[in-house]
Every structure is written in structure tokens, then in C-alpha cells.
Design an enzyme around this catalytic site. Structure first.
Site, short mmCIF file in Angstrom:
data_model
loop_
_atom_site.label_atom_id
_atom_site.label_comp_id
_atom_site.label_asym_id
_atom_site.label_seq_id
_atom_site.Cartn_x
_atom_site.Cartn_y
_atom_site.Cartn_z
N TYR A 75 3.99 -1.27 -8.81
CA TYR A 75 3.31 -1.60 -7.55
C TYR A 75 1.85 -1.14 -7.57
CZ TYR A 75 2.18 -1.79 -2.59
OH TYR A 75 1.57 -2.07 -1.39
N GLY A 95 2.06 -13.33 4.10
CA GLY A 95 2.69 -12.12 4.61
C GLY A 95 2.44 -11.99 6.09
N ILE A 130 1.37 -5.91 8.97
CA ILE A 130 -0.04 -6.03 9.31
C ILE A 130 -0.50 -7.48 9.33
CG2 ILE A 130 -0.49 -3.75 8.34
CD1 ILE A 130 -2.05 -5.10 6.10
N GLY A 131 0.19 -8.36 8.62
CA GLY A 131 -0.17 -9.78 8.66
C GLY A 131 0.03 -10.36 10.04
#
Length: 283
Positions: A160, A10, A15-16
């Protein structure tokens, strides 16, 4: 820290990508490996941070995960840190080509498989495994071992939340089984981050939170979320953070921030015994 191999899934966006930028700045000798779903975005982020390698994988296909593991293994004889950061929330229930509910596979089964396929490389390095969880693990998550694929009941947010809770159980099970063999596993909630998360979900609350000006007030910046991931990627286990723990951003999660199932060791073991065969791994 020289030459550390840091794999960020990701890593092409959100944020990755921000964590990759911060690791590159804090530890310029690190060999970053960026993994994403988009060919263009993954390559662009890799160029920006001067990555040692970048790979593309679609987590809705477990064969892609196996191919990714082979590519990493062929390129590096060690992996010092693996950030299982890729994840998504989807709309109506969909089954992948592997026969799993898509939310569960993308957020949990794919990183579970990748981690196991890289275990020897991790043991040859610093052995850090970081699972990105979410506040939804506490708010709506409940792992039902007999219904991991949500065949009995399904909503996008429930699926999720359950998968993100499973990310914590996965980290704790990994710690229990492999810490003595050199694996340092941790799970953390990065905070509610202003990213493109939820792009494939039309839930009204998700739309309000992520696709309206409300996001500027309700969500933290990608830079802050990325720094929370970078904290674990650049820190030293046992000094900067404790393996086997669950963190809220960069601090140990308080009881009110933690789902009660996180403390159920029997459940964690049952979860592990049920999950491993789904990806062809011996429990």
C-alpha cells in the site's frame, strides 16, 4: 466554473463522498460524476449530491476501467477535474485477472489507465488531475521499478505504501509530460481519515487504528478529509495550488513529510516507462 465536469472515483463513500457533497455546495453548477464499486452506495451518493451521472467499476479488472472511460467519454465532451481517489489496502498477496498484484492495480494501474483514456477530455476542460496519496508513502513506501508487483517481497502495508508513493510519481510524471498540453496534475495526502478504509485488511495496527474507539482520537473526520480533496477540485491551478507539487492536506508538503524518491527525476521516468506498458499504453 459553470458546468464544470468533475469526476470523483472512490466517490461512493469516505472522503470521495464528502468531497462530492462539498463541491456540490460550493459550485452547484458543477456536473458531478460519481464513480464507485458498490451499485447501491454509488447510486445513493449520486442522488444525494444531484450528480449528473454515476458509474460502477471494479478496479481489480482493467476492462472495467476501459468500460468506465468509454461511459464517461460518451456522456461528456470535456472533463474539468478527475479525482483519482479510489484505493484500498488488502490482506494476503492476490493477483488480479490482469496478472497484477491487486494493491498495485487498484491504487495505481487503474487510475493510470483511466487518466490516459480521458486525456483528450481533460485537455478540452480545465485538465485537473488529483491523485490521493497517503502518509504511508513517506513512512514505508519505496518504489522498486523492477518489482512493482511485489513478486519478490510482499506485506499488505508495504504494498500500500509503495502504491501511494507511486501515485505521487504518477502525478509528477504526468505534469512533466503533459503540463504544456493543458494538464494540471497534483498529488496530496488527505491525512489519516476516519473511514471504512482497511476493511479487507486484518493487520493489527490497521484494526486498532480504524476499527476501535482509538479512531476517534487518532484520525481526522471524513468531513475534514473530504474538504482537503475538495480544495483541489474547486481551486484554481496556479492560484490556489501549484501543479506538479505534493501536498500534505492543503499545504505544500515539507521535506520531512516527503519521501526522497519524489525528487528522483530519473526514477520517475523509469517508473513511467515500466508502468505504461502494463496497461497497454505507449510510454
Amino acid at each position: 466554473m459553470a458546468g464544470r465536469v468533475v469526476v470523483i472515483t472512490g466517490g461512493s463513500d469516505g472522503i470521495g463522498a464528502e468531497a462530492a457533497r462539498q463541491v456540490a455546495q460550493a459550485q452547484p453548477a458543477s456536473r458531478l460524476v460519481i464513480v464507485g464499486r458498490s451499485v447501491e452506495k454509488t447510486a445513493a451518493t449520486a442522488r444525494e449530491v444531484g450528480a449528473a451521472a454515476h458509474f460502477v467499476a471494479d478496479y481489480t479488472r482493467l476492462d472495467d476501467v476501459r468500460r468506465l472511460a468509454s461511459q464517461i467519454r460518451e456522456s461528456f465532451d470535456r472533463v474539468d477535474a478527475l479525482a483519482n481517489n479510489a484505493g484500498a489496502i488488502f490482506g494476503e498477496r492476490t493477483v488480479t485477472v490482469d496478472g497484477n498484484e491487486k494493491t498495485f492495480q487498484v491504487n495505481l494501474l487503474a487510475p493510470f489507465l483511466l487518466t490516459h483514456l480521458l486525456l483528450d477530455r481533460l485537455q478540452a476542460g480545465d485538465g485537473v488531475v488529483i491523485n490521493t496519496s497517503s502518509a504511508s508513502a513517506r513512512l514505508i513506501g519505496r518504489v522498486e521499478v523492477d518489482d512493482l508487483n511485489h513478486e519478490k517481497s510482499y506485506t499488505p502495508m508495504r504494498a500500500y505504501g509503495d502504491a501511494k508513493l507511486a501515485n505521487i510519481l504518477f502525478a509528477q510524471g504526468l505534469h512533466a509530460r503533459y503540463h504544456d498540453a493543458g494538464i494540471n496534475a497534483v498529488a496530496f495526502d488527505p491525512g489519516n481519515v476516519r473511514t471504512a478504509f482497511g476493511a479487507e485488511n486484518n493487520n493489527i495496527m490497521t484494526r486498532l487504528m480504524y476499527r476501535t474507539p482509538l479512531s476517534r482520537v487518532a484520525l481526522i473526520s471524513p468531513e475534514k478529509g473530504g474538504s482537503n480533496l475538495a480544495h483541489f477540485l474547486t481551486g484554481t491551478p496556479g492560484i490556489d495550488w501549484e501543479p506538479g507539487r505534493f501536498y500534505s492536506q492543503q499545504k505544500p508538503a515539507k521535506p520531512r513529510q516527503t519521501n526522497k524518491q519524489v525528487h528522483d527525476e530519473a526514477l520517475i521516468d523509469r517508473f513511467w516507462q515500466t508502468t505504461a506498458p502494463l496497461v497497454g499504453i505507449q510510454p
